[in-house]
Motif scaffolding. Sequence first.
Motif, PDB file in Angstrom:
ATOM      1  N   TYR A   1       0.839  -1.199   0.000  1.00  0.00           N
ATOM      2  CA  TYR A   1       0.000   0.000   0.000  1.00  0.00           C
ATOM      3  C   TYR A   1       0.875   1.250   0.000  1.00  0.00           C
ATOM      4  O   TYR A   1       2.008   1.241   0.480  1.00  0.00           O
ATOM      5  N   ALA A   2       0.317   2.319  -0.568  1.00  0.00           N
ATOM      6  CA  ALA A   2       1.053   3.561  -0.757  1.00  0.00           C
ATOM      7  C   ALA A   2       0.859   4.480   0.439  1.00  0.00           C
ATOM      8  O   ALA A   2      -0.256   4.872   0.767  1.00  0.00           O
ATOM      9  N   SER A   3       1.973   4.820   1.077  1.00  0.00           N
ATOM     10  CA  SER A   3       1.993   5.817   2.145  1.00  0.00           C
ATOM     11  C   SER A   3       2.530   7.121   1.574  1.00  0.00           C
ATOM     12  O   SER A   3       3.327   7.126   0.633  1.00  0.00           O
ATOM     13  N   ALA A   4       2.109   8.243   2.146  1.00  0.00           N
ATOM     14  CA  ALA A   4       2.626   9.550   1.727  1.00  0.00           C
ATOM     15  C   ALA A   4       3.820   9.972   2.568  1.00  0.00           C
ATOM     16  O   ALA A   4       4.186  11.132   2.589  1.00  0.00           O
ATOM     17  N   GLY A   5       4.427   9.007   3.266  1.00  0.00           N
ATOM     18  CA  GLY A   5       5.572   9.285   4.120  1.00  0.00           C
ATOM     19  C   GLY A   5       5.274   8.910   5.561  1.00  0.00           C
ATOM     20  O   GLY A   5       4.116   8.834   5.975  1.00  0.00           O
ATOM     21  N   ILE A   6       6.312   8.680   6.333  1.00  0.00           N
ATOM     22  CA  ILE A   6       6.149   8.271   7.728  1.00  0.00           C
ATOM     23  C   ILE A   6       5.372   9.328   8.505  1.00  0.00           C
ATOM     24  O   ILE A   6       5.705  10.508   8.471  1.00  0.00           O
ATOM     25  N   GLY A   7       4.319   8.895   9.173  1.00  0.00           N
ATOM     26  CA  GLY A   7       3.519   9.803   9.977  1.00  0.00           C
ATOM     27  C   GLY A   7       2.453  10.551   9.208  1.00  0.00           C
ATOM     28  O   GLY A   7       1.670  11.299   9.802  1.00  0.00           O
TER      29      GLY A   7
ATOM     30  N   GLY B   1      -3.631   5.859   8.077  1.00  0.00           N
ATOM     31  CA  GLY B   1      -4.851   5.206   7.615  1.00  0.00           C
ATOM     32  C   GLY B   1      -4.606   3.755   7.240  1.00  0.00           C
ATOM     33  O   GLY B   1      -5.417   2.873   7.560  1.00  0.00           O
ATOM     34  N   GLY B   2      -3.477   3.498   6.564  1.00  0.00           N
ATOM     35  CA  GLY B   2      -3.147   2.117   6.200  1.00  0.00           C
ATOM     36  C   GLY B   2      -2.896   1.261   7.419  1.00  0.00           C
ATOM     37  O   GLY B   2      -3.347   0.106   7.488  1.00  0.00           O
ATOM     38  N   LEU B   3      -2.166   1.807   8.409  1.00  0.00           N
ATOM     39  CA  LEU B   3      -1.906   1.060   9.639  1.00  0.00           C
ATOM     40  C   LEU B   3      -3.207   0.767  10.384  1.00  0.00           C
ATOM     41  O   LEU B   3      -3.402  -0.335  10.909  1.00  0.00           O
ATOM     42  N   LEU B   4      -4.087   1.765  10.434  1.00  0.00           N
ATOM     43  CA  LEU B   4      -5.367   1.587  11.118  1.00  0.00           C
ATOM     44  C   LEU B   4      -6.200   0.508  10.428  1.00  0.00           C
ATOM     45  O   LEU B   4      -6.765  -0.380  11.087  1.00  0.00           O
ATOM     46  N   PHE B   5      -6.265   0.560   9.101  1.00  0.00           N
ATOM     47  CA  PHE B   5      -7.017  -0.440   8.334  1.00  0.00           C
ATOM     48  C   PHE B   5      -6.472  -1.844   8.577  1.00  0.00           C
ATOM     49  O   PHE B   5      -7.229  -2.781   8.874  1.00  0.00           O
ATOM     50  N   MET B   6      -5.157  -2.003   8.488  1.00  0.00           N
ATOM     51  CA  MET B   6      -4.570  -3.338   8.647  1.00  0.00           C
ATOM     52  C   MET B   6      -4.722  -3.855  10.078  1.00  0.00           C
ATOM     53  O   MET B   6      -4.967  -5.044  10.292  1.00  0.00           O
ATOM     54  N   SER B   7      -4.600  -2.970  11.053  1.00  0.00           N
ATOM     55  CA  SER B   7      -4.742  -3.382  12.440  1.00  0.00           C
ATOM     56  C   SER B   7      -6.170  -3.821  12.749  1.00  0.00           C
ATOM     57  O   SER B   7      -6.391  -4.888  13.341  1.00  0.00           O
TER      58      SER B   7
ATOM     59  N   VAL C   1       4.868   1.031   1.374  1.00  0.00           N
ATOM     60  CA  VAL C   1       5.796   1.718   0.480  1.00  0.00           C
ATOM     61  C   VAL C   1       5.603   3.217   0.682  1.00  0.00           C
ATOM     62  O   VAL C   1       4.512   3.749   0.453  1.00  0.00           O
ATOM     63  N   HIS C   2       6.657   3.899   1.141  1.00  0.00           N
ATOM     64  CA  HIS C   2       6.578   5.333   1.409  1.00  0.00           C
ATOM     65  C   HIS C   2       6.925   6.139   0.159  1.00  0.00           C
ATOM     66  O   HIS C   2       7.946   5.891  -0.483  1.00  0.00           O
ATOM     67  N   TYR C   3       6.071   7.110  -0.152  1.00  0.00           N
ATOM     68  CA  TYR C   3       6.322   8.031  -1.248  1.00  0.00           C
ATOM     69  C   TYR C   3       6.493   9.446  -0.689  1.00  0.00           C
ATOM     70  O   TYR C   3       6.186   9.711   0.464  1.00  0.00           O
ATOM     71  N   ARG C   4       6.970  10.351  -1.543  1.00  0.00           N
ATOM     72  CA  ARG C   4       7.269  11.712  -1.097  1.00  0.00           C
ATOM     73  C   ARG C   4       6.035  12.604  -1.179  1.00  0.00           C
ATOM     74  O   ARG C   4       6.048  13.681  -1.775  1.00  0.00           O
ATOM     75  N   GLY C   5       4.943  12.136  -0.590  1.00  0.00           N
ATOM     76  CA  GLY C   5       3.728  12.932  -0.564  1.00  0.00           C
ATOM     77  C   GLY C   5       2.538  12.187  -1.122  1.00  0.00           C
ATOM     78  O   GLY C   5       2.658  11.108  -1.718  1.00  0.00           O
ATOM     79  N   GLY C   6       1.357  12.790  -0.918  1.00  0.00           N
ATOM     80  CA  GLY C   6       0.126  12.146  -1.354  1.00  0.00           C
ATOM     81  C   GLY C   6       0.005  12.036  -2.857  1.00  0.00           C
ATOM     82  O   GLY C   6      -0.491  11.028  -3.379  1.00  0.00           O
TER      83      GLY C   6
ATOM     84  N   VAL D   1      -2.349   4.500  -9.283  1.00  0.00           N
ATOM     85  CA  VAL D   1      -2.925   4.556 -10.626  1.00  0.00           C
ATOM     86  C   VAL D   1      -2.084   3.726 -11.598  1.00  0.00           C
ATOM     87  O   VAL D   1      -2.615   3.003 -12.454  1.00  0.00           O
ATOM     88  N   ALA D   2      -0.763   3.782 -11.442  1.00  0.00           N
ATOM     89  CA  ALA D   2       0.142   3.043 -12.333  1.00  0.00           C
ATOM     90  C   ALA D   2       0.204   1.562 -12.008  1.00  0.00           C
ATOM     91  O   ALA D   2       0.739   0.775 -12.792  1.00  0.00           O
ATOM     92  N   GLY D   3      -0.346   1.148 -10.863  1.00  0.00           N
ATOM     93  CA  GLY D   3      -0.278  -0.250 -10.471  1.00  0.00           C
ATOM     94  C   GLY D   3       0.982  -0.602  -9.718  1.00  0.00           C
ATOM     95  O   GLY D   3       1.200  -1.758  -9.351  1.00  0.00           O
ATOM     96  N   GLU D   4       1.824   0.390  -9.454  1.00  0.00           N
ATOM     97  CA  GLU D   4       3.045   0.166  -8.685  1.00  0.00           C
ATOM     98  C   GLU D   4       2.703  -0.161  -7.230  1.00  0.00           C
ATOM     99  O   GLU D   4       3.390  -0.944  -6.572  1.00  0.00           O
TER     100      GLU D   4
END
Length: 326
Positions: free
Chosen positions: A157-163, A169-175, A184-189, A197-200
Amino acid sequence: MPNRRSTLALALAGLAAPSLARAQGAAGWRPSRPVRLIVPAAPGGSNDIVGRILAEPAGQILGQPVVIDNRAGAGSVIGSEAAARAPADGHTLLINSSLATVPAMVLRMPYNTLTDFEGVAVVGFSPHLLVVNPRVEARTAQEFVALLRANPGRFNYASAGIGSGPHIGGLLFMSRMTVQAETVHYRGGGPGVAAMVAGEAHFGTPTMASSIGQVRAGALRALAVLSEERSPALPDVPSAPQAGLPGVVHEEFFPIVAPKGTPPEAIAALGAAFRQAIGQSAARLNETTGVTPRAGFETSAQVMALVRDGVESYTRILRAAGVQPE
């Protein structure tokens, strides 16, 4: 929809009236050069989109341009630190929906969220979404939960960065759903949404502001709005309870803050200008981003009280999920 129009009208009235009054009272201060609005993420994320919607009307009210300055990195910490360390003269502001979430995730903060900023305004509130790439073989949230449980570790799942809000939201959903996926952390939303969108990335819990366009275009499939009720902006998408996701409710808010020590007259003028801009843009914010303005944040203390409550709430949620700061 009468209910929606009346809600927006009330929000606009509640924001504009005190703004106009304060604008008259704060007429002694005006910026002498462009105002920098730091967005601590890459272009295309929710803070960037919301900030750009407000920049033009706020600049017109202030008499100086409001210029967006994207400072991505470290889950919004880099941009937020730049704002905290900027001269406290009224010419630097920060918009950061992760302001209250980062302290719950980052062990060694280079700034203090509650003591290094002055509150200016709150743009509004918006729920996160649970979305998947359309190639994921799940059309409902329950089908997706079953898919994750049958394939632990196969999906990411795509994160917009730590914190960031999408990370939490992803941590809450999985928990809450007792499922596993790789973060997978990305540099922003914006980059995170582009990766889905790309399927990455297979799924994520992005803000509505950063992903509503892709959902409407069919580039992402929304399985749930992570709120107690459906959103008028996406009326066909079930709420978290309706989708069978009890307790997976995750809503963000957009505070605008200034460096600590910014003169009170500058805070008053900036707050008045941005509240007026929010009132003028209420319908556009809701229609294009799913952000709903709310009255009740007319003072710096009220803005910072909301941030403090958010820090406490997110910390409680994450500790209950077994997540410790790193």
